[in-house]
Design a protein around this motif. Sequence first.
Motif, PDB file in Angstrom:
ATOM      1  N   ARG A  57     -12.473 -42.927  64.745  1.00  0.00           N
ATOM      2  CA  ARG A  57     -13.431 -42.088  65.455  1.00  0.00           C
ATOM      3  C   ARG A  57     -14.444 -42.930  66.228  1.00  0.00           C
ATOM      4  N   GLU A  74     -13.061 -44.007  69.485  1.00  0.00           N
ATOM      5  CA  GLU A  74     -13.081 -42.905  70.461  1.00  0.00           C
ATOM      6  C   GLU A  74     -14.442 -42.844  71.164  1.00  0.00           C
ATOM      7  N   GLN A 111     -12.910 -41.758  74.976  1.00  0.00           N
ATOM      8  CA  GLN A 111     -11.677 -40.980  75.105  1.00  0.00           C
ATOM      9  C   GLN A 111     -11.267 -40.457  73.732  1.00  0.00           C
ATOM     10  N   GLU A 112     -10.501 -39.348  73.733  1.00  0.00           N
ATOM     11  CA  GLU A 112     -10.030 -38.767  72.485  1.00  0.00           C
ATOM     12  C   GLU A 112      -8.757 -39.473  72.018  1.00  0.00           C
ATOM     13  N   THR A 113      -8.478 -39.364  70.704  1.00  0.00           N
ATOM     14  CA  THR A 113      -7.314 -40.034  70.124  1.00  0.00           C
ATOM     15  C   THR A 113      -5.999 -39.692  70.833  1.00  0.00           C
TER      16      THR A 113
END
Length: 413
Positions: free
Chosen positions: A111, A114, A119-121
């Motif tokens: 997390r 991120e 950016q998201e996973t």
Amino acid sequence: DPRFGAQESIIAHNMRSILCVPLKVKNELIGVIYADNRVRSGIFTEASRNVLATFGNQVAIAIENARLFTSLRHTLAEVTELKNLMDNIFASIASGVITADVQDQITLCNRAAEEIIGQETPEIIGRQLDKIIPSIANDILPYLASMRETDEAITDLEISHTLPERGKVDWRLTLSPLKDADQKTQGVAIVLDDLTERKALEAQRRLFERMVSPAVIQQIDPDSLRMDGKRSDITILFADIRGFTSFSEKQSPEKLVSVLNRYLAAAAEAVLDEEGTVDKFLGDAVMAWYNAPVPQSDHTLRAVRTALAIRSAIEKLYLELPPEAQLGFGVGIHYGEAVLGLIGTEKKLEYTAIGDSVNTAKRIQENSRKNQVLISEAAYLRVKKHIYVDKLDALQVKGKSHPIKVYEVLGLR
């Protein structure tokens, strides 16, 4: 059967026939199947034993499978619990963690990574490292190649770059080979720390230290700031650039600021070299004081040495500046009581000195000529054994009912 006929259980229960076969798995005994008859003897035949033995083999396999399934389910539960624990630990790590395979394809990120990358996973996993953070690709790829060649970690790699969403950021990276149980490298683990906020705070502190004596900073407790002051005996110094007003009328704002900063920097450095406190810059003037917050037994002499150092620094500046920019300083020094403390509001504070002594020092400075150092009688009496002076006529200044006795400092003994 003579082996069992005399057994107490046989007699008590009037057993006539008994059939018993072992339950084995891979030649390991795990149990038995037992059958008996209390009516007839000889009821179990060889065929009966073979049938029960065959049945026993299937029962043994079923029992072992059930036991293996229970063990597997228990192990799976433990592994799942451990995985959840590791996932929680991985997610809660403050540093960003990214893993990639030997082709630099990202396999995992937490997390924190991120948030740092922005950016998201799902947008990160499966993509190439240089595609996720293209702004540092040219910086990081050579280090990745070096890490693979040496098979050794690279630590404390600091990189500054620009992200579209955040602007300039500062990161610290640690690159480590990612190894399997056989110690064979399967990729890379990247630990990523965002230093942007810390760097900004450090820059602000450095700027603060350039404006305020480090001794003052050490005395300030941000958790116990008080909006009041403390009476102290201090030596106050005012230094003002002579001829700056007329000079400014003929210069561009950019050149004006450049020249002003050269003179004020020379004055401020002279103050800090004597461990004084730069209180503030007042346009083309600087105010400083000594003996607080850290006591200095020779504080007035320090102020005099500062004034002479300013004069010497100005002479050196003349070698670098054109004739029209060769200005000077007029300096006034006074010793007396003042109140030192935080002035302002909780949102905007200024650590400063206030009192009649401050006003006196300012009035003395206003009456000094170019590169002339004037001190009050109160200051002179504290340092007269250490300096050469000329006694001047007393000054009649605005706001004072009595003239101020002053001396011009010629040099140190």
